[in-house]
Design a protein around this motif. Sequence first.
Motif, mmCIF file in Angstrom:
data_model
loop_
_atom_site.group_PDB
_atom_site.id
_atom_site.type_symbol
_atom_site.label_atom_id
_atom_site.label_comp_id
_atom_site.label_asym_id
_atom_site.label_seq_id
_atom_site.Cartn_x
_atom_site.Cartn_y
_atom_site.Cartn_z
ATOM 1 N N ASP A 155 46.440 52.972 23.870
ATOM 2 C CA ASP A 155 45.646 54.145 23.484
ATOM 3 C C ASP A 155 44.382 53.735 22.736
ATOM 4 O O ASP A 155 43.299 54.287 22.956
ATOM 5 N N LYS A 156 44.519 52.746 21.846
ATOM 6 C CA LYS A 156 43.362 52.262 21.091
ATOM 7 C C LYS A 156 42.374 51.552 22.010
ATOM 8 O O LYS A 156 41.155 51.683 21.857
ATOM 9 N N LEU A 157 42.898 50.797 22.984
ATOM 10 C CA LEU A 157 42.031 50.075 23.911
ATOM 11 C C LEU A 157 41.212 51.026 24.781
ATOM 12 O O LEU A 157 40.051 50.757 25.091
ATOM 13 N N ILE A 158 41.836 52.148 25.174
ATOM 14 C CA ILE A 158 41.138 53.128 26.007
ATOM 15 C C ILE A 158 39.906 53.668 25.282
ATOM 16 O O ILE A 158 38.884 53.999 25.898
ATOM 17 N N ILE A 159 39.995 53.733 23.949
ATOM 18 C CA ILE A 159 38.851 54.172 23.145
ATOM 19 C C ILE A 159 37.896 53.005 22.871
ATOM 20 O O ILE A 159 36.676 53.141 22.965
ATOM 21 N N ALA A 160 38.466 51.832 22.549
ATOM 22 C CA ALA A 160 37.655 50.686 22.112
ATOM 23 C C ALA A 160 36.824 50.083 23.241
ATOM 24 O O ALA A 160 35.665 49.692 23.021
ATOM 25 N N PRO A 162 35.368 51.380 26.091
ATOM 26 C CA PRO A 162 34.077 52.044 26.387
ATOM 27 C C PRO A 162 33.056 51.871 25.269
ATOM 28 O O PRO A 162 31.867 51.681 25.536
ATOM 29 N N ILE A 163 33.530 51.917 24.020
ATOM 30 C CA ILE A 163 32.611 51.720 22.890
ATOM 31 C C ILE A 163 32.019 50.312 22.938
ATOM 32 O O ILE A 163 30.812 50.120 22.768
ATOM 33 N N ALA A 164 32.887 49.314 23.186
ATOM 34 C CA ALA A 164 32.420 47.924 23.288
ATOM 35 C C ALA A 164 31.432 47.773 24.440
ATOM 36 O O ALA A 164 30.432 47.049 24.318
ATOM 37 N N SER A 165 31.689 48.457 25.551
ATOM 38 C CA SER A 165 30.791 48.375 26.704
ATOM 39 C C SER A 165 29.417 48.949 26.380
ATOM 40 O O SER A 165 28.390 48.380 26.763
ATOM 41 N N ILE A 166 29.397 50.067 25.652
ATOM 42 C CA ILE A 166 28.122 50.676 25.256
ATOM 43 C C ILE A 166 27.352 49.735 24.337
ATOM 44 O O ILE A 166 26.139 49.536 24.490
ATOM 45 N N ILE A 167 28.060 49.108 23.392
ATOM 46 C CA ILE A 167 27.420 48.165 22.467
ATOM 47 C C ILE A 167 26.809 47.000 23.235
ATOM 48 O O ILE A 167 25.676 46.581 22.966
ATOM 49 N N VAL A 168 27.553 46.484 24.218
ATOM 50 C CA VAL A 168 27.066 45.357 25.024
ATOM 51 C C VAL A 168 25.812 45.751 25.810
ATOM 52 O O VAL A 168 24.838 44.991 25.887
ATOM 53 N N ILE A 169 25.826 46.957 26.391
ATOM 54 C CA ILE A 169 24.666 47.428 27.160
ATOM 55 C C ILE A 169 23.448 47.585 26.252
ATOM 56 O O ILE A 169 22.342 47.144 26.583
ATOM 57 N N VAL A 170 23.649 48.205 25.092
ATOM 58 C CA VAL A 170 22.553 48.395 24.132
ATOM 59 C C VAL A 170 22.012 47.039 23.681
ATOM 60 O O VAL A 170 20.795 46.836 23.582
ATOM 61 N N TRP A 171 22.916 46.094 23.428
ATOM 62 C CA TRP A 171 22.530 44.741 23.018
ATOM 63 C C TRP A 171 21.642 44.088 24.086
ATOM 64 O O TRP A 171 20.606 43.489 23.769
#
Length: 198
Positions: A155-160, A162-171
């Motif tokens: 459950d935590k991974l399902i949230i984490a 997409p957030i990590a993916s957005i951070i990587v894209i922004v980076w």
Amino acid sequence: MHSDNDNQQGDNALTELWQAQPTNTIDVSEVKKSFNSERVKQRLYILIDIILLLPPLYLLYLAWGEMTFAARALCLFMVVTAVPLVMYQLWLRRVAAFTKDSQTLDHLQQFTHQIKNNIRIAFITKHSAWPAFIVLPLFVVERHFAGALSPEKWDKLIIALPIASIIVIVWGVWAHKRQQRFEAQLAVLQSMADKRGH
């Protein structure tokens, strides 16, 4: 991430300086001021690079004995690729960070050299982002087959993730824009050097 406003102001100052120069005169004092500012920044960036590198290596050392073979291989791959890249970035920062000031120092030449290196650093930073889309899923797969993912952790991974993916894209986008900004700055500095040569 460093302030875009500060970088934009520096770019604007350089552009104004270049445009304001008579054909055969370059304000070396302004270039020297910009170079000295770059020196402070590069020393700070070196410190940040080192600080950000050491904690993950220490945590890896502490957790090594509890890892599966697959997890060790994945972490070892990350270390083998990340550490040389960080060392290379530290090397690229040396021009501004450690060049000693002197009466004969050509600040325009040194500043131009450092901006070229900044372009390389931004390029490395940009291309250090997309491998996360390979490493993160591999890490999840390894944890799954190791039996370390409970329903709560899923459950935590399902949230984490997409957030990590957005951070990587922004980076990656941020690094790309920095590269473009440094390329524009380099064009200004080279134009100034051409004027000085004439």
